[in-house]
Scaffold this motif. Structure first.
Motif, PDB file in Angstrom:
ATOM      1  N   THR A   1      34.613  15.904  33.986  1.00 22.66           N
ATOM      2  CA  THR A   1      34.205  17.300  33.846  1.00 22.66           C
ATOM      3  C   THR A   1      33.094  17.633  34.836  1.00 22.66           C
ATOM      4  N   PHE A   2      32.971  18.925  35.162  1.00 19.96           N
ATOM      5  CA  PHE A   2      31.968  19.430  36.097  1.00 19.96           C
ATOM      6  C   PHE A   2      31.147  20.468  35.349  1.00 19.96           C
ATOM      7  N   ASN A   3      29.834  20.243  35.219  1.00 12.45           N
ATOM      8  CA  ASN A   3      29.017  21.073  34.336  1.00 12.45           C
ATOM      9  C   ASN A   3      27.878  21.811  35.019  1.00 12.45           C
ATOM     10  N   THR A   4      27.731  21.665  36.336  1.00 13.66           N
ATOM     11  CA  THR A   4      26.600  22.277  37.042  1.00 13.66           C
ATOM     12  C   THR A   4      27.022  23.570  37.720  1.00 13.66           C
ATOM     13  N   ARG A   5      26.188  24.599  37.620  1.00 11.10           N
ATOM     14  CA  ARG A   5      26.470  25.870  38.271  1.00 11.10           C
ATOM     15  C   ARG A   5      26.550  25.700  39.784  1.00 11.10           C
ATOM     16  N   ILE A   6      27.558  26.329  40.390  1.00  9.06           N
ATOM     17  CA  ILE A   6      27.700  26.418  41.843  1.00  9.06           C
ATOM     18  C   ILE A   6      27.395  27.863  42.215  1.00  9.06           C
ATOM     19  N   ILE A   7      26.303  28.094  42.935  1.00 11.12           N
ATOM     20  CA  ILE A   7      25.874  29.464  43.201  1.00 11.12           C
ATOM     21  C   ILE A   7      25.963  29.739  44.703  1.00 11.12           C
ATOM     22  N   ILE A   8      26.629  30.835  45.032  1.00  8.14           N
ATOM     23  CA  ILE A   8      26.870  31.197  46.422  1.00  8.14           C
ATOM     24  C   ILE A   8      26.135  32.501  46.747  1.00  8.14           C
ATOM     25  N   PRO A   9      25.054  32.439  47.540  1.00  9.17           N
ATOM     26  CA  PRO A   9      24.439  33.676  48.026  1.00  9.17           C
ATOM     27  C   PRO A   9      25.230  34.179  49.230  1.00  9.17           C
ATOM     28  N   THR A  10      25.732  35.388  49.156  1.00 13.05           N
ATOM     29  CA  THR A  10      26.604  35.875  50.217  1.00 13.05           C
ATOM     30  C   THR A  10      25.801  36.409  51.389  1.00 13.05           C
ATOM     31  N   ARG A  11      26.178  35.953  52.559  1.00 13.47           N
ATOM     32  CA  ARG A  11      25.582  36.437  53.807  1.00 13.47           C
ATOM     33  C   ARG A  11      26.588  37.286  54.573  1.00 13.47           C
ATOM     34  N   GLU A  38      27.136  43.558  47.383  1.00 13.64           N
ATOM     35  CA  GLU A  38      28.137  44.475  46.865  1.00 13.64           C
ATOM     36  C   GLU A  38      29.183  43.675  46.102  1.00 13.64           C
ATOM     37  N   PRO A  39      29.894  44.296  45.163  1.00 14.34           N
ATOM     38  CA  PRO A  39      30.917  43.570  44.409  1.00 14.34           C
ATOM     39  C   PRO A  39      31.999  43.010  45.332  1.00 14.34           C
ATOM     40  N   VAL A  40      32.476  41.824  45.006  1.00 12.27           N
ATOM     41  CA  VAL A  40      33.546  41.171  45.747  1.00 12.27           C
ATOM     42  C   VAL A  40      34.783  41.153  44.867  1.00 12.27           C
ATOM     43  N   LEU A  41      35.921  41.510  45.441  1.00 14.59           N
ATOM     44  CA  LEU A  41      37.161  41.598  44.666  1.00 14.59           C
ATOM     45  C   LEU A  41      37.753  40.220  44.452  1.00 14.59           C
ATOM     46  N   VAL A  42      37.164  39.493  43.520  1.00 15.10           N
ATOM     47  CA  VAL A  42      37.625  38.163  43.176  1.00 15.10           C
ATOM     48  C   VAL A  42      37.218  37.899  41.733  1.00 15.10           C
ATOM     49  N   ASN A  43      38.042  37.149  41.026  1.00 15.04           N
ATOM     50  CA  ASN A  43      37.804  36.887  39.606  1.00 15.04           C
ATOM     51  C   ASN A  43      36.815  35.731  39.420  1.00 15.04           C
ATOM     52  N   ILE A  44      35.568  35.999  39.830  1.00 20.73           N
ATOM     53  CA  ILE A  44      34.486  35.026  39.755  1.00 20.73           C
ATOM     54  C   ILE A  44      33.251  35.753  39.218  1.00 20.73           C
ATOM     55  N   ASP A  45      32.457  35.080  38.402  1.00 20.67           N
ATOM     56  CA  ASP A  45      31.215  35.688  37.915  1.00 20.67           C
ATOM     57  C   ASP A  45      30.347  36.132  39.088  1.00 20.67           C
ATOM     58  N   GLN A  46      29.734  37.323  38.970  1.00 19.73           N
ATOM     59  CA  GLN A  46      28.948  37.872  40.078  1.00 19.73           C
ATOM     60  C   GLN A  46      27.681  38.546  39.576  1.00 19.73           C
ATOM     61  N   ILE A  47      26.635  38.449  40.392  1.00 17.52           N
ATOM     62  CA  ILE A  47      25.439  39.270  40.233  1.00 17.52           C
ATOM     63  C   ILE A  47      25.309  40.090  41.507  1.00 17.52           C
ATOM     64  N   VAL A  48      25.256  41.398  41.379  1.00 18.58           N
ATOM     65  CA  VAL A  48      25.176  42.292  42.533  1.00 18.58           C
ATOM     66  C   VAL A  48      23.749  42.832  42.629  1.00 18.58           C
ATOM     67  N   LEU A  49      23.077  42.513  43.736  1.00 21.08           N
ATOM     68  CA  LEU A  49      21.677  42.890  43.912  1.00 21.08           C
ATOM     69  C   LEU A  49      21.504  44.208  44.636  1.00 21.08           C
ATOM     70  N   GLY A  50      22.550  44.672  45.315  1.00 21.51           N
ATOM     71  CA  GLY A  50      22.433  45.891  46.095  1.00 21.51           C
ATOM     72  C   GLY A  50      22.192  45.594  47.564  1.00 21.51           C
ATOM     73  N   THR A  51      22.420  46.594  48.401  1.00 25.94           N
ATOM     74  CA  THR A  51      22.275  46.411  49.844  1.00 25.94           C
ATOM     75  C   THR A  51      20.802  46.322  50.220  1.00 25.94           C
ATOM     76  N   GLY A  52      20.558  45.782  51.406  1.00 21.39           N
ATOM     77  CA  GLY A  52      19.189  45.676  51.892  1.00 21.39           C
ATOM     78  C   GLY A  52      18.466  44.424  51.425  1.00 21.39           C
ATOM     79  N   ILE A  53      19.150  43.560  50.684  1.00 23.83           N
ATOM     80  CA  ILE A  53      18.556  42.315  50.217  1.00 23.83           C
ATOM     81  C   ILE A  53      19.007  41.194  51.151  1.00 23.83           C
TER      82      ILE A  53
END
Length: 231
Positions: A1-11, A38-53
């Motif tokens: 099993t894999f139990n650690t969060r994999i977090i991708i900051p989008t550039r 901005e939201p990404v059209l993929v079935n993955i959990d997301q946090i959207v911070l807004g532009t300019g970040i």
């Protein structure tokens, strides 16, 4: 099993994010979290911070969030694929077993390191137990890294993060000479020039950085007349 969060900051854009996700086995997609402008059209959990970040602020948001949760995590760039070494020490595409094995190794050895990265090419001073490695995955021990910040620089924030840890005596599995053969020049627009960044590193992190005035290499094949060794 894999139990650690994999977090991708989008550039990059959506295609860059999708490339990374497609290269992570579907069996562990429920561990992925995107932190995007901005939201990404993929079935993955997301946090959207807004532009300019910027990417440094996204990384710091992720790091502080995980510190608050008290949960270790993997941070992964977008627009990447993942490699491991086969029995003949040649790089191949990483498989599910590689991800699971590397996660288990990170958890078993977390008390020794603030960051663990076992890149088959770039991170050369790995203990044997971390072979065959897994490229582009960086494990963060939130207890040991809680005082380091990703938002001290808007350039090379990941290198600066390593330097903060190394300067404070926190162990990191890293390349012994991370910047020696990377080449960069002061040609792009920035509030702080790359030359200034290097000089400041030598002042801020005297136990971690050694500078020699000679041509060197840095990310992106951009020239600068300094050779830097991360001790």
């Amino acid at each position: 099993t894999f139990n650690t969060r994999i977090i991708i900051p989008t550039r990059g854009g959506e295609n860059a994010v999708l490339k990374t996700i497609r290269n992570i086995p579907e069996e562990i997609h429920d561990s992925i979290l995107l932190v995007a402008s901005e939201p990404v059209l993929v079935n993955i959990d997301q946090i959207v911070l807004g532009t300019g970040i910027g990417i440094a602020d996204k990384r710091q948001f992720i790091h502080q969030m995980q510190i608050d949760f008290g949960e270790d995590y993997f941070m992964v760039d977008d627009d990447v694929s993942f490699g491991a070494l086969d029995e003949s020490m040649k790089q191949r595409r990483a498989k599910l077993d590689d991800f699971v094995r590397f996660e288990h190794l990170c958890r078993e050895n977390r008390d020794q390191y603030g960051l663990i990265s076992s890149h088959p090419r770039f991170f050369s001073n790995r203990p044997v137990r971390f072979y065959p490695g897994l490229s582009k995955f960086v494990y963060h021990n939130v207890e040991l890294t809680k005082n380091a910040r990703y938002d001290k620089n808007d350039q090379f924030e990941d290198v600066d993060f390593y330097l903060q840890l190394i300067e404070s005596g926190i162990g990191c599995m890293k390349h012994n000479s991370l910047i020696d053969w990377n080449d960069f020049s002061d040609t792009e627009h920035s509030i702080e020039s790359r030359v200034d960044i290097i000089r400041r590193w030598a002042i801020d992190y005297p136990n971690a950085v050694t500078i020699k005035e000679e041509p060197s290499l840095f990310a992106g094949k951009k020239k600068i007349p300094y050779k830097i060794r991360i001790n």
